[in-house]
Design a protein around this motif. Sequence first.
Motif, short mmCIF file in Angstrom:
data_model
loop_
_atom_site.label_atom_id
_atom_site.label_comp_id
_atom_site.label_asym_id
_atom_site.label_seq_id
_atom_site.Cartn_x
_atom_site.Cartn_y
_atom_site.Cartn_z
N PRO A 15 0.76 -1.09 -0.03
CA PRO A 15 0.04 0.02 -0.09
C PRO A 15 0.90 1.24 -0.09
O PRO A 15 1.91 1.48 0.73
N GLY A 16 0.37 2.14 -0.67
CA GLY A 16 1.17 3.42 -0.96
C GLY A 16 2.28 3.60 -1.72
O GLY A 16 2.92 4.70 -2.06
N THR A 17 2.33 2.33 -2.46
CA THR A 17 3.60 2.44 -3.60
C THR A 17 2.88 1.76 -4.71
O THR A 17 1.91 1.17 -4.85
N ASP A 18 3.56 1.35 -5.79
CA ASP A 18 3.56 0.88 -6.85
C ASP A 18 4.24 -0.67 -6.87
O ASP A 18 4.31 -1.26 -7.89
#
Length: 61
Positions: A15-18
């Motif tokens: 979460p919060g990243t790719d």
Amino acid sequence: MTAPTGEIYRIDWLPGTDILHGTCHCGREHTAQDPIEMWEWMLAHPQGHEPHGHEPQGTSS
């Protein structure tokens, strides 16, 4: 995902990243941003290795 042989492969999204984090049935891990790269690693990875923690004995370099 469960492979036809009953082995479990897992891909989690961080979460919060790719970033995708994959874990093979043997315990080895891989990260990638591209889902295609991750699936290619997952599907090719089990070829020719032992489950995590079982390093082959032999000559050392």
